[in-house]
Design a protein around this motif. Sequence first.
Motif, PDB file in Angstrom:
ATOM      1  N   PRO A   1       0.824  -1.211   0.000  1.00 55.71           N
ATOM      2  CA  PRO A   1       0.000   0.000   0.000  1.00 55.71           C
ATOM      3  C   PRO A   1       0.858   1.261   0.000  1.00 55.71           C
ATOM      4  CG  PRO A   1      -0.466  -1.400   1.930  1.00 55.71           C
ATOM      5  CD  PRO A   1       0.780  -1.895   1.302  1.00 55.71           C
ATOM      6  N   VAL A   2       0.433   2.257  -0.763  1.00 56.93           N
ATOM      7  CA  VAL A   2       1.081   3.575  -0.760  1.00 56.93           C
ATOM      8  C   VAL A   2      -0.020   4.637  -0.639  1.00 56.93           C
ATOM      9  CG1 VAL A   2       3.239   3.087  -1.994  1.00 56.93           C
ATOM     10  CG2 VAL A   2       1.146   3.417  -3.292  1.00 56.93           C
ATOM     11  N   PRO A   3       0.278   5.796  -0.047  1.00 57.82           N
ATOM     12  CA  PRO A   3      -0.780   6.794   0.157  1.00 57.82           C
ATOM     13  C   PRO A   3      -1.282   7.378  -1.154  1.00 57.82           C
ATOM     14  CG  PRO A   3       1.361   7.674   0.788  1.00 57.82           C
ATOM     15  CD  PRO A   3       1.560   6.216   0.531  1.00 57.82           C
ATOM     16  N   CYS A   4      -0.465   7.273  -2.207  1.00 57.29           N
ATOM     17  CA  CYS A   4      -0.836   7.807  -3.517  1.00 57.29           C
ATOM     18  C   CYS A   4       0.095   7.136  -4.516  1.00 57.29           C
ATOM     19  CB  CYS A   4      -0.613   9.326  -3.528  1.00 57.29           C
ATOM     20  SG  CYS A   4      -0.782  10.101  -5.153  1.00 57.29           S
ATOM     21  N   ALA A   5      -0.407   6.831  -5.720  1.00 64.54           N
ATOM     22  CA  ALA A   5       0.462   6.206  -6.724  1.00 64.54           C
ATOM     23  C   ALA A   5       1.683   7.091  -6.985  1.00 64.54           C
ATOM     24  CB  ALA A   5      -0.319   5.968  -8.009  1.00 64.54           C
ATOM     25  N   GLY A   6       1.494   8.395  -6.794  1.00 61.11           N
ATOM     26  CA  GLY A   6       2.586   9.332  -7.007  1.00 61.11           C
ATOM     27  C   GLY A   6       3.736   9.168  -6.020  1.00 61.11           C
ATOM     28  N   ARG A   7       3.555   8.401  -4.969  1.00 59.17           N
ATOM     29  CA  ARG A   7       4.632   8.145  -4.019  1.00 59.17           C
ATOM     30  C   ARG A   7       5.671   7.201  -4.623  1.00 59.17           C
ATOM     31  NH1 ARG A   7       8.588   8.027  -2.224  1.00 59.17           N
ATOM     32  NH2 ARG A   7       9.406   7.332  -0.224  1.00 59.17           N
ATOM     33  N   VAL A   8       5.229   6.348  -5.559  1.00 57.13           N
ATOM     34  CA  VAL A   8       6.105   5.306  -6.090  1.00 57.13           C
ATOM     35  C   VAL A   8       7.233   5.924  -6.910  1.00 57.13           C
ATOM     36  CG1 VAL A   8       6.208   3.218  -7.491  1.00 57.13           C
ATOM     37  CG2 VAL A   8       4.181   3.704  -6.113  1.00 57.13           C
TER      38      VAL A   8
ATOM     39  N   LEU B   1      -0.831   0.915  -9.282  1.00 56.46           N
ATOM     40  CA  LEU B   1      -2.277   1.078  -9.446  1.00 56.46           C
ATOM     41  C   LEU B   1      -2.758   2.333  -8.718  1.00 56.46           C
ATOM     42  CD1 LEU B   1      -3.459  -2.628  -8.853  1.00 56.46           C
ATOM     43  CD2 LEU B   1      -2.565  -1.581 -10.932  1.00 56.46           C
ATOM     44  N   GLY B   2      -3.358   3.233  -9.467  1.00 61.98           N
ATOM     45  CA  GLY B   2      -3.806   4.497  -8.878  1.00 61.98           C
ATOM     46  C   GLY B   2      -5.239   4.831  -9.253  1.00 61.98           C
ATOM     47  N   CYS B   3      -5.677   6.009  -8.820  1.00 59.34           N
ATOM     48  CA  CYS B   3      -7.044   6.465  -9.077  1.00 59.34           C
ATOM     49  C   CYS B   3      -7.285   6.670 -10.575  1.00 59.34           C
ATOM     50  CB  CYS B   3      -7.308   7.801  -8.381  1.00 59.34           C
ATOM     51  SG  CYS B   3      -7.159   7.750  -6.602  1.00 59.34           S
ATOM     52  N   GLU B   4      -8.548   6.732 -10.934  1.00 59.88           N
ATOM     53  CA  GLU B   4      -8.930   7.030 -12.314  1.00 59.88           C
ATOM     54  C   GLU B   4      -8.439   8.422 -12.705  1.00 59.88           C
ATOM     55  OE1 GLU B   4     -10.142   5.131 -14.491  1.00 59.88           O
ATOM     56  OE2 GLU B   4     -11.395   3.600 -13.549  1.00 59.88           O
ATOM     57  N   ASP B   5      -8.182   8.608 -13.998  1.00 60.37           N
ATOM     58  CA  ASP B   5      -7.760   9.931 -14.467  1.00 60.37           C
ATOM     59  C   ASP B   5      -8.812  10.973 -14.125  1.00 60.37           C
ATOM     60  OD1 ASP B   5      -5.251   9.524 -15.446  1.00 60.37           O
ATOM     61  OD2 ASP B   5      -5.972   8.804 -17.391  1.00 60.37           O
TER      62      ASP B   5
ATOM     63  N   ASP C   1      -9.292  -8.175 -13.128  1.00 58.00           N
ATOM     64  CA  ASP C   1      -8.902  -8.179 -14.541  1.00 58.00           C
ATOM     65  C   ASP C   1      -7.432  -7.822 -14.692  1.00 58.00           C
ATOM     66  OD1 ASP C   1     -11.428  -8.846 -15.244  1.00 58.00           O
ATOM     67  OD2 ASP C   1     -12.043  -6.825 -15.863  1.00 58.00           O
ATOM     68  N   ILE C   2      -6.984  -6.812 -13.915  1.00 51.09           N
ATOM     69  CA  ILE C   2      -5.601  -6.358 -14.033  1.00 51.09           C
ATOM     70  C   ILE C   2      -4.642  -7.478 -13.621  1.00 51.09           C
ATOM     71  CG2 ILE C   2      -3.898  -4.720 -13.130  1.00 51.09           C
ATOM     72  CD1 ILE C   2      -6.301  -2.722 -12.791  1.00 51.09           C
TER      73      ILE C   2
ATOM     74  N   ARG D   1       6.749  -5.944 -18.429  1.00 47.40           N
ATOM     75  CA  ARG D   1       6.687  -6.459 -17.062  1.00 47.40           C
ATOM     76  C   ARG D   1       6.312  -5.371 -16.044  1.00 47.40           C
ATOM     77  NH1 ARG D   1       8.606 -11.564 -16.265  1.00 47.40           N
ATOM     78  NH2 ARG D   1       9.780 -12.454 -17.989  1.00 47.40           N
ATOM     79  N   VAL D   2       6.296  -4.133 -16.472  1.00 47.01           N
ATOM     80  CA  VAL D   2       5.857  -3.082 -15.554  1.00 47.01           C
ATOM     81  C   VAL D   2       4.659  -2.359 -16.174  1.00 47.01           C
ATOM     82  CG1 VAL D   2       7.670  -1.516 -16.414  1.00 47.01           C
ATOM     83  CG2 VAL D   2       6.515  -0.997 -14.266  1.00 47.01           C
ATOM     84  N   GLY D   3       3.658  -2.101 -15.359  1.00 42.28           N
ATOM     85  CA  GLY D   3       2.449  -1.486 -15.912  1.00 42.28           C
ATOM     86  C   GLY D   3       1.785  -0.544 -14.929  1.00 42.28           C
ATOM     87  N   MET D   4       1.123   0.466 -15.492  1.00 39.53           N
ATOM     88  CA  MET D   4       0.362   1.414 -14.659  1.00 39.53           C
ATOM     89  C   MET D   4      -1.106   1.282 -15.040  1.00 39.53           C
ATOM     90  SD  MET D   4       0.193   4.296 -12.706  1.00 39.53           S
ATOM     91  CE  MET D   4      -1.390   5.038 -12.292  1.00 39.53           C
ATOM     92  N   PHE D   5      -1.975   1.127 -14.047  1.00 39.77           N
ATOM     93  CA  PHE D   5      -3.410   1.041 -14.324  1.00 39.77           C
ATOM     94  C   PHE D   5      -4.181   1.963 -13.386  1.00 39.77           C
ATOM     95  CE2 PHE D   5      -1.561  -2.942 -15.668  1.00 39.77           C
ATOM     96  CZ  PHE D   5      -2.164  -3.189 -16.895  1.00 39.77           C
ATOM     97  N   ASN D   6      -5.325   2.435 -13.867  1.00 39.68           N
ATOM     98  CA  ASN D   6      -6.193   3.287 -13.058  1.00 39.68           C
ATOM     99  C   ASN D   6      -7.464   2.538 -12.722  1.00 39.68           C
ATOM    100  OD1 ASN D   6      -4.882   4.951 -15.469  1.00 39.68           O
ATOM    101  ND2 ASN D   6      -4.898   6.230 -13.643  1.00 39.68           N
ATOM    102  N   LEU D   7      -7.907   2.668 -11.495  1.00 41.82           N
ATOM    103  CA  LEU D   7      -9.183   2.056 -11.139  1.00 41.82           C
ATOM    104  C   LEU D   7      -9.814   2.799  -9.957  1.00 41.82           C
ATOM    105  CD1 LEU D   7      -8.586  -1.410  -9.412  1.00 41.82           C
ATOM    106  CD2 LEU D   7      -6.911   0.384  -9.514  1.00 41.82           C
ATOM    107  N   ALA D   8     -11.120   2.604  -9.807  1.00 37.08           N
ATOM    108  CA  ALA D   8     -11.844   3.258  -8.715  1.00 37.08           C
ATOM    109  C   ALA D   8     -11.923   2.298  -7.528  1.00 37.08           C
ATOM    110  CB  ALA D   8     -13.239   3.647  -9.194  1.00 37.08           C
ATOM    111  N   PRO D   9     -12.117   2.839  -6.310  1.00 35.27           N
ATOM    112  CA  PRO D   9     -12.128   1.989  -5.117  1.00 35.27           C
ATOM    113  C   PRO D   9     -13.245   0.950  -5.110  1.00 35.27           C
ATOM    114  CG  PRO D   9     -12.778   4.250  -4.584  1.00 35.27           C
ATOM    115  CD  PRO D   9     -12.230   4.264  -5.975  1.00 35.27           C
ATOM    116  N   ASP D  10     -14.303   1.208  -5.870  1.00 34.47           N
ATOM    117  CA  ASP D  10     -15.439   0.281  -5.844  1.00 34.47           C
ATOM    118  C   ASP D  10     -15.470  -0.623  -7.081  1.00 34.47           C
ATOM    119  OD1 ASP D  10     -15.950   2.255  -7.608  1.00 34.47           O
ATOM    120  OD2 ASP D  10     -17.988   2.692  -6.947  1.00 34.47           O
ATOM    121  N   THR D  11     -14.285  -0.907  -7.648  1.00 36.55           N
ATOM    122  CA  THR D  11     -14.263  -1.750  -8.841  1.00 36.55           C
ATOM    123  C   THR D  11     -13.369  -2.978  -8.633  1.00 36.55           C
ATOM    124  OG1 THR D  11     -12.475  -0.395  -9.754  1.00 36.55           O
ATOM    125  CG2 THR D  11     -14.709   0.155 -10.440  1.00 36.55           C
ATOM    126  N   PRO D  12     -13.800  -3.897  -7.753  1.00 37.49           N
ATOM    127  CA  PRO D  12     -12.983  -5.087  -7.492  1.00 37.49           C
ATOM    128  C   PRO D  12     -12.783  -5.945  -8.740  1.00 37.49           C
ATOM    129  CG  PRO D  12     -15.174  -5.317  -6.533  1.00 37.49           C
ATOM    130  CD  PRO D  12     -15.052  -3.898  -6.969  1.00 37.49           C
TER     131      PRO D  12
END
Lengths: 544, 130
Positions: free
Chosen positions: B36-43, B62-66, B114-115, B98-109
């Motif tokens: 867990p990170v407080p924001c994808a931008g921390r990575v 994995l971070g928030c939707e655009d 899928d990711i 082998r490295v990927g960035m994806f956006n998703l919302a908290p209510d989209t398990p």
Amino acid sequence: MTEAKIGVFICDCGGAMKNIDFPTIKGELDAIADVASVNLSSDLCLEEGRAKMLSCIKDENIDRVVVAACAPQLKEHVFQQVLRSAALNSYLMSMADIREQCSWAHEGDVTTKACGLIKMAIGRARLLQPVEQKDLLVKQEVLLVGGGFSAMSSAIQLSRLGLHTTLLVGDSALGVRSRELEELLGLEVAPMTEAIDRDKNIEIVTSAELVGMEGTAGNFAVRIRKGGEEFVQSFGAIIFATGPRTEILPQDPGSKSSTRIVSQERLARWLRASSPQPRPRSVAFVFDSSDECSRLPTLVTLNNALAVKRSWGSEVYVFCKNVKVDSEGAEELYHQARERGVVFLKFEDSPGISIEDGLVRIEAKDVLLGQDATLTCDVVVAEEKVSPAAGTDDLRSLLNVRTDSRGFLQDDNVHLYPVASERKGIFFVGDCRGDLDAARIVADVSSAVMGAHELLARGRITVEAERVKVDPQKCRACLTCIRVCPHSAIQLVRIDSEREVAEISDLACDACGICAGICPAKAIAFQGYSDEQILAQIEVLKAS
Amino acid sequence: MSREIIAFCCEHSATPAANLAGRLGLHYSENLRLIPVPCAGRVDVVHILKAFEKGAAAVLVLGCEDGACHHIEGNTRARERVRYSRTLLEEIGIDGRRVGMFNLAPDTPHKFLDIVNETNETLKELGGGK
Ligand SMILES: Cc1cc2nc3c(=O)[nH]c(=O)nc-3n(C[C@H](O)[C@H](O)[C@H](O)COP(=O)(O)OP(=O)(O)OC[C@H]3O[C@@H](n4cnc5c(N)ncnc54)[C@H](O)[C@@H]3O)c2cc1C
Ligand code: SF4
Ligand code: SF4
């Protein structure tokens, strides 16, 4: 650093994690040198479980805690409280989610993975440092920018809560525009302005503008210009209520400024004062051809249409694509309008409007009748476009905040509270945020006033001290962090005659870590998410 | 190479999505390790590279939707860094996929699942994974 004494507390959630073999995990963790105690529980978050945890921390002199249980979002605060009761800083705990992210997420035995997750948390816990709390002084003064309904209601409410407020009004007096809309909004402006004039908690500065702002929440230094002179005053919070701008959409270009084609505001003014003579026999309203939200135009049209019926008794026609009656009281107004004989005509393509023999001619295809409808009226109240007030763009860059897709203040980001902005202590209320009706403005005002009160009421506010911190020795003042911080929490400060370095405001910082991720000098440490603490979790991969 | 996927998950979006997946009993492969990170931008690029050094088969950020990032631009910063890490990886002969960035919302398990599944599919081709 002396070796940590780690206490591990594992909970099987009352037997809800059957695919994990807990004794095996305990055996493996007991073998780790700095793990002083591994405890298995079935009810760690309940009273008995917490009591056992507390006495174990005390008896064994535990100084770093690992809890392996459900998702931290659910119970972290409960376990933090146990640490505090044991006189341990609540930041000295790391959680492993072995329920949602392990037991419940996979089929079959997941003992190995669960053990791996706990080891990751142990790796992180080893490096955790305490974060202390401290009190910061905040200036108990609110600046309100604007002079309309939103600003006036905010000032009155703030005063009731005992907060001193300065109203910075662009116009030469308070409530100039609200007075014109008085009847539409169903309010009386004079009593409001009188109450404000009398109120010792409210100071009014008219014909003034905000030209600069520095500092952060609790202490903004605001530069105000009035009559060619500038002065700086300090405020703990700022509420913007700068309203919208409206313009008649381009109709027939030649007839735009005609006295026969008017705006809602102009009509409202006529209705209040000098009605045209002779009184218009027929009035038509046109709105909603531009696919923008028709909620506010519907409300304004219904209010004005009824007022025309009352004052002039004219024939009234409403041309619109959609009547949207979801604002407070709109449904009732719609029924009243129909009862009083207002005729609604539904169109799809924008009606053609032109001046003919001194009258206005409207041509539209009525989709319900499927026929072309042509109407000649004395007055047409034309479609209006509500857009951000003049100067909004300057404000945006001055405050370093974002505007939404239509250019209104307050971004439409779902994570931001309706009136709060990405900057702590700065709020936006009323129609500077978009086309809000009076009922929605009232809700806005309450939230912003509460936000300001929460920040300023005590005169000081408790924050986490230096959770995210710049190391002045490492900082090279490259300004990268200042540029990227989404909450404008970083400033450059002078530390001696030679050097300036970046410094983070504990109050304005929202602990995202973006600055720590980007600093080229690796000068920013983020307690709980430092590079070392993140890497320690990765380190476990090879070992497991 | 180990089979692990390291997923740096924003605590405002991907972490709650993963938790919801668990609560709903949506199963995915065991090789996922969530950090867990407080924001994808921390990575930081360093975190991504270190994960490969320690033998991760893939790294996800994995971070928030655009347009809906809790910290306004954290997700776009993260995307920039993932892109940069990819070029660095390619330079040392590791497949950038082998490295990927994806956006998703908290209510989209389901999106979270899928990711993970997609990443495992990619790993089938590249080696490693489940
Ligand atoms: C024509 C019209 C009809 C409406 N009819 C209805 C209706 O029937 N029912 C309903 O519920 N709502 C209606 N509304 C919507 C809304 O309720 C009103 O617009 C309401 O007056 C908005 O209040 P406000 O204080 O947010 O903005 P405003 O009343 O516009 O006040 C903004 C104030 O800020 C000042 N200002 C702007 N920029 C600055 C600056 N940089 N520095 C200092 N001061 C500044 C302006 O001079 C102005 O005094 C209508 C709106 C319009 C435009
Ligand atoms: S990014 Fe780092 S080096 Fe640059 S100003 Fe900020 S703290 Fe200093
Ligand atoms: S952690 Fe985020 S909010 Fe705090 S100073 Fe850094 S970038 Fe700004």
